[in-house]
Design an enzyme around this catalytic site. Sequence first.
Site, PDB file in Angstrom:
ATOM      1  N   CYS A 187     110.938  35.833 -35.724  1.00 10.03           N
ATOM      2  CA  CYS A 187     110.936  37.228 -36.591  1.00 10.03           C
ATOM      3  C   CYS A 187     111.284  38.362 -35.550  1.00 10.03           C
ATOM      4  O   CYS A 187     112.306  39.120 -36.019  1.00 10.03           O
ATOM      5  CB  CYS A 187     109.574  37.339 -37.136  1.00 10.03           C
ATOM      6  SG  CYS A 187     108.870  36.262 -38.396  1.00 10.03           S
ATOM      7  N   HIS A 188     110.645  38.238 -34.532  1.00 10.84           N
ATOM      8  CA  HIS A 188     110.946  39.655 -33.685  1.00 10.84           C
ATOM      9  C   HIS A 188     111.146  39.099 -32.118  1.00 10.84           C
ATOM     10  O   HIS A 188     111.075  40.103 -31.226  1.00 10.84           O
ATOM     11  CB  HIS A 188     109.886  40.771 -33.908  1.00 10.84           C
ATOM     12  CG  HIS A 188     109.596  40.933 -35.092  1.00 10.84           C
ATOM     13  ND1 HIS A 188     108.773  40.404 -35.891  1.00 10.84           N
ATOM     14  CD2 HIS A 188     110.412  41.736 -35.916  1.00 10.84           C
ATOM     15  CE1 HIS A 188     108.870  40.926 -37.128  1.00 10.84           C
ATOM     16  NE2 HIS A 188     109.741  41.797 -37.323  1.00 10.84           N
ATOM     17  N   GLY A 189     111.324  37.976 -31.875  1.00  9.55           N
ATOM     18  CA  GLY A 189     111.751  37.376 -30.609  1.00  9.55           C
ATOM     19  C   GLY A 189     110.541  37.177 -29.352  1.00  9.55           C
ATOM     20  O   GLY A 189     110.917  37.957 -28.341  1.00  9.55           O
TER      21      GLY A 189
END
Lengths: 259, 169, 420
Positions: free
Chosen positions: B133-135
Amino acid sequence: MKNLFKLFSIIILIIASNSYSFAAEKVEYLKTDWSFKGLFGKFDRASLQRGYQVYTEVCASCHSMKYLSYRNLAEPGGPEFSEAQAKAIAASFEVTDGPNSDGEMFTRPGKLSDKFVMPYDNVKAAQAANGGAYPPDMSVLVKARGGGVDYIYSLLQGYEEAPSNVSLDDGVYYNKYMYGNKIRMAAPLSDGLVEYGDGTSATLEQMSKDVTTFLMWSAEPHLEARHQMGFKAIVYLIILTVLVYFSMKKIWSRVESEV
Amino acid sequence: MSEKKTKRRDFLFTATTAVGAVGAAAVVWPMIDQMNPDASVKALASTEVDVSSLTPGNTLTVLWRGKPVFIRRRTQEEIDEARSVKMEDLIHPEKDEDRAKNPEWLVMLGVCTHLGCVPLNDKGDYNGWFCPCHGSHYDTSGRIRKGPAPWNMEVPKYEFVNANTIKIG
Amino acid sequence: MSDHDYRPKSKVGQWFNDRLPLLTLANHLTDYPTPKNLNYWWTFGGILTFCLITQIVTGLTLAMHYIAHADMAFESVEHIMRDVNYGWLIRYIHANGASMFFLAVYIHIFRSLFYGSYKSPREIIWILGIIIYLLMMAAAFMGYVLPWGQMSFWGATVITNLFSAIPLVGEGIVTWLWGGYSVDNPTLTRFFTLHYLIPFLILGLVVLHIWALHVPGNNNPVGIDIKKPSKDTVPFHPYIVIKDGFALLMFMIVFAFFVFYAPNILGHADNYIEANPMVTPAHIVPEWYLLPFYAILRSVPDKLLGVVAMLSAILILAVLPWLDTSKIRSAVFRPLYKQFYWILVADVLILGYVGAMPAEGLYLLIARVATAYYFLHFLVILPVLGFKEKTLPVPLSITEPVLGGSPNLAAARNKESKIE
């Protein structure tokens, strides 16, 4: 003001008389003292525990109780078995679970979170095993019968020889409290059918009372909480009503008018 | 005389209002509490998992309270890697020994602590997990090493009932 | 109206009020001049507002747990009763709340009938009220279907079948209502949707009802027009607020008794049996508040005419302001009307009683006579009475015991106050 109360009471009387006219099918039910009736009514724990024993040893072979879980047996306001007892009860039942990682259904011992195990897989199976009659689910049975607990209590003790003018088919029995007097269930209880662990003598009357109490709890598991909260709520409302009444008198005394 | 009257009236009104407010507050509570987990949800608090078929280097994902739980049977390399990390290098310092009592088994909620996505297995810069999703990058102990997530993945309460069965919750 | 001149004291208040005059509205509501002789029959407007809000709040919370599906509805209701925190309380308040709502609305309607509150210039208030009442019946009926018990299912079947009485298109309409060839899952889901919607329609209409009320102001037990504000009026707050509050608390005690000690007495036992399309219960009866109309329906031996009679019994109320030809509002000054009023009350109670009994023999006969009388009251007695009745002298104001004597004088005063 007086008129208001008069109308109130007339309406309530009419409503009450209407519902009663359905409740009583002109037969006088057998009466007993129910500990859960009245403003402070509570269940008799020992009776609930015995009632569960009657249910599970006698009724449960045909009647399901699909809205109850084993955890309910240990919850406050019910039979209040200890958690260990309730776990042991749950574990004594085989529960179908799955599918597992191979896609197969499997059985395992019951857990507290499981619903009561049903005697038949579905309604058709229940009918097939009982000559076409479906033994009703007992979870809310007391609330689903006009006469409530008195009706169930009487029915269990209402088996008689059929009068000579009544002919019964095979598998049909005569019960003086049953609607139409014909019932597909054979007399389920008889003196000494179960052996109570607490030494209570298992008469027909005693077992009927215990199992009916248990059914009342299963239909209304929060009955005790409801009675307790109700008393508090009504006492509170009366206090506030009195306070508001005097406040009103005070406020209206500023204008020359009768309240 | 008139002062006395005013006082009594004030007291009456205050009492009435106060009692009324208490009742109103009492009525609000059931309406709020009905949204909390109900009795049937609470009863499902624990689940038992058979881990006998899990081989080292593999992860089993099971559902517990509606969330995925990762059960990882770690290889010796993974354990060594997790245990050799210095505390200063961690965003959320936790010893691997505290996270995995039995070093071979890592049990944790498979939920990224950033915004709740499920991280991917065997991905990321630290050979552990990677949240797409956001690393966020997690190491072989499920600890956050890089990315926006603030904490390590949560270790739930669990125990070995026997050699092959883990009870979560 | 004087409250248009209201200006908030604070600068912020003024700034806000110039853009959205909410404070003017609040001021209008608190200062609203109310006749000071309103008796306790007038408190039911406030009680009904309480009922509506209670039903909406408990309904919203129940909807968070209820599942509108034929296979799961009954079970989800049991789930609410057993597992949801305070679910049993919320459901019993909602179920009994419907009965309390109707109890209050009947008292409200009969108060209006007694004191002539439906007469000029309050016809629109009255008609809005009748529409609210119709919507209440629709909401209550659909709500009763949702638990998917035997009475839910068969009540839905019987009531929707009423539409099949319509010539030619009847059958098509019933199939359309059901979304199938019997009452089933599609029927349940649409009833749930409508049951959720209608209370908000009612809420909107209640706002209009009160708005329309605040134009001419309240009627009062004497039934005369009064100057506002004057010696005859008191501001709504605190006088009426505290009085309504007192009556509301009395009402809540009765309400609490039902909820906590007799929560199922107003319902039917058969509704705790899950719906079964193969078996009809021995007696099908609607909830008590629909019984008078049910009796009218059954008293007519023809299907179509029975439905027409039942609908007319409600719709006739909408034209009541024009059926009642009397210039005097309050029954206090109408000795003959007062007697007919009480006969009508008895007639409706009798209809309610026979509605609950089997439709046969003596009960059927009584139902027919009572139905005939119901229509006679509105269609013949009321119009004739306005011309024939010798009314008593009416006072000119509430405070001054001066007798105005003729209705013309009252009408003149009526004009006068309108000019103001």
